[in-house]
Write an enzyme that holds these catalytic residues in place. Structure first.
Site, PDB file in Angstrom:
ATOM      1  N   GLY A   1       0.821  -1.209   0.000  1.00  6.95           N
ATOM      2  CA  GLY A   1       0.000   0.000   0.000  1.00  6.95           C
ATOM      3  C   GLY A   1       0.854   1.258   0.000  1.00  6.95           C
ATOM      4  O   GLY A   1       0.543   2.232  -0.700  1.00  6.95           O
TER       5      GLY A   1
ATOM      6  N   VAL B   1       2.218   1.732  -3.523  1.00  4.42           N
ATOM      7  CA  VAL B   1       1.177   2.276  -4.406  1.00  4.42           C
ATOM      8  C   VAL B   1       1.007   3.769  -4.150  1.00  4.42           C
ATOM      9  O   VAL B   1       1.027   4.590  -5.081  1.00  4.42           O
ATOM     10  CB  VAL B   1      -0.168   1.536  -4.220  1.00  4.42           C
ATOM     11  CG1 VAL B   1      -1.314   2.277  -4.913  1.00  4.42           C
ATOM     12  CG2 VAL B   1      -0.072   0.111  -4.729  1.00  4.42           C
ATOM     13  N   GLU B   2       0.847   4.142  -2.888  1.00  2.00           N
ATOM     14  CA  GLU B   2       0.603   5.548  -2.577  1.00  2.00           C
ATOM     15  C   GLU B   2       1.802   6.422  -2.908  1.00  2.00           C
ATOM     16  O   GLU B   2       1.656   7.524  -3.436  1.00  2.00           O
ATOM     17  CB  GLU B   2       0.201   5.730  -1.108  1.00  2.00           C
ATOM     18  CG  GLU B   2      -0.091   7.170  -0.783  1.00  2.00           C
ATOM     19  CD  GLU B   2      -1.313   7.401   0.075  1.00  2.00           C
ATOM     20  OE1 GLU B   2      -1.592   8.581   0.338  1.00  2.00           O
ATOM     21  OE2 GLU B   2      -1.983   6.439   0.470  1.00  2.00           O
ATOM     22  N   THR B   3       2.997   5.946  -2.632  1.00  2.00           N
ATOM     23  CA  THR B   3       4.199   6.730  -2.930  1.00  2.00           C
ATOM     24  C   THR B   3       4.343   6.990  -4.421  1.00  2.00           C
ATOM     25  O   THR B   3       4.541   8.137  -4.849  1.00  2.00           O
ATOM     26  CB  THR B   3       5.454   6.016  -2.397  1.00  2.00           C
ATOM     27  OG1 THR B   3       5.398   6.011  -0.964  1.00  2.00           O
ATOM     28  CG2 THR B   3       6.733   6.703  -2.851  1.00  2.00           C
TER      29      THR B   3
ATOM     30  N   SER C   1       1.441   9.243  -5.731  1.00  2.00           N
ATOM     31  CA  SER C   1       1.551  10.611  -5.203  1.00  2.00           C
ATOM     32  C   SER C   1       2.690  11.372  -5.860  1.00  2.00           C
ATOM     33  O   SER C   1       2.579  12.573  -6.132  1.00  2.00           O
ATOM     34  CB  SER C   1       1.772  10.589  -3.688  1.00  2.00           C
ATOM     35  OG  SER C   1       0.648  10.089  -3.021  1.00  2.00           O
TER      36      SER C   1
END
Length: 136
Positions: A53, A56-58, A61
């Site tokens: 997760g 994915v977010e890194t 973003s």
């Protein structure tokens, strides 16, 4: 040609550093990065779903940041990750691909693969584009 912009050197996330995330390609349309499985496992020896997760977010973003740079940054407002195969060793590599790049919203799909190129997880992140804070 440099696969990452110069400003990336000045962007640091202590969590990404702790997990060993390395970004090797960065543009608004596509971001590629990896992290080791070792040190990021859950108690049963598998890559922790939360680590996937974070990847994915890194990646998404940072793509949103590249989309808005230098005036806007993307902050995640909706994250989902589906785990399809366990990773036990080596590295995982994520590729974030822009789905929508708008003025106020940016959305990315991120596929994570193991060292053999097998899909381990797929995710999506939607970012709200907000004004960038001036550097201190």
């Amino acid at each position: 040609m440099n696969a990452t912009p110069d400003w990336l050197r000045d962007v640091h996330s202590p969590l990404d550093d702790r997990l060993g995330v390395v970004i090797t390609e960065l543009s608004p349309e596509r971001v590629v990065g990896s992290m080791p499985v070792d040190g990021n496992q859950q108690p049963f020896g598998l890559l922790h779903g939360g680590a996937s997760g974070v990847l994915v977010e890194t990646l998404a973003s940072m793509g949103a940041m590249a989309h808005g740079y230098p005036d806007r940054v993307g902050v995640g407002v909706d994250l989902n990750v589906t785990h399809v195969r366990a990773a036990r060793a080596g590295h995982v590599t994520g590729t974030a691909t822009a789905i929508h790049l708008g003025r106020s919203i940016a959305t990315y799909r991120v596929d994570i693969v193991d060292d053999k190129g097998r899909l381990t997880a797929t995710g999506r992140l939607t970012c709200h584009m907000i004004p960038a804070r001036p550097a201190p």
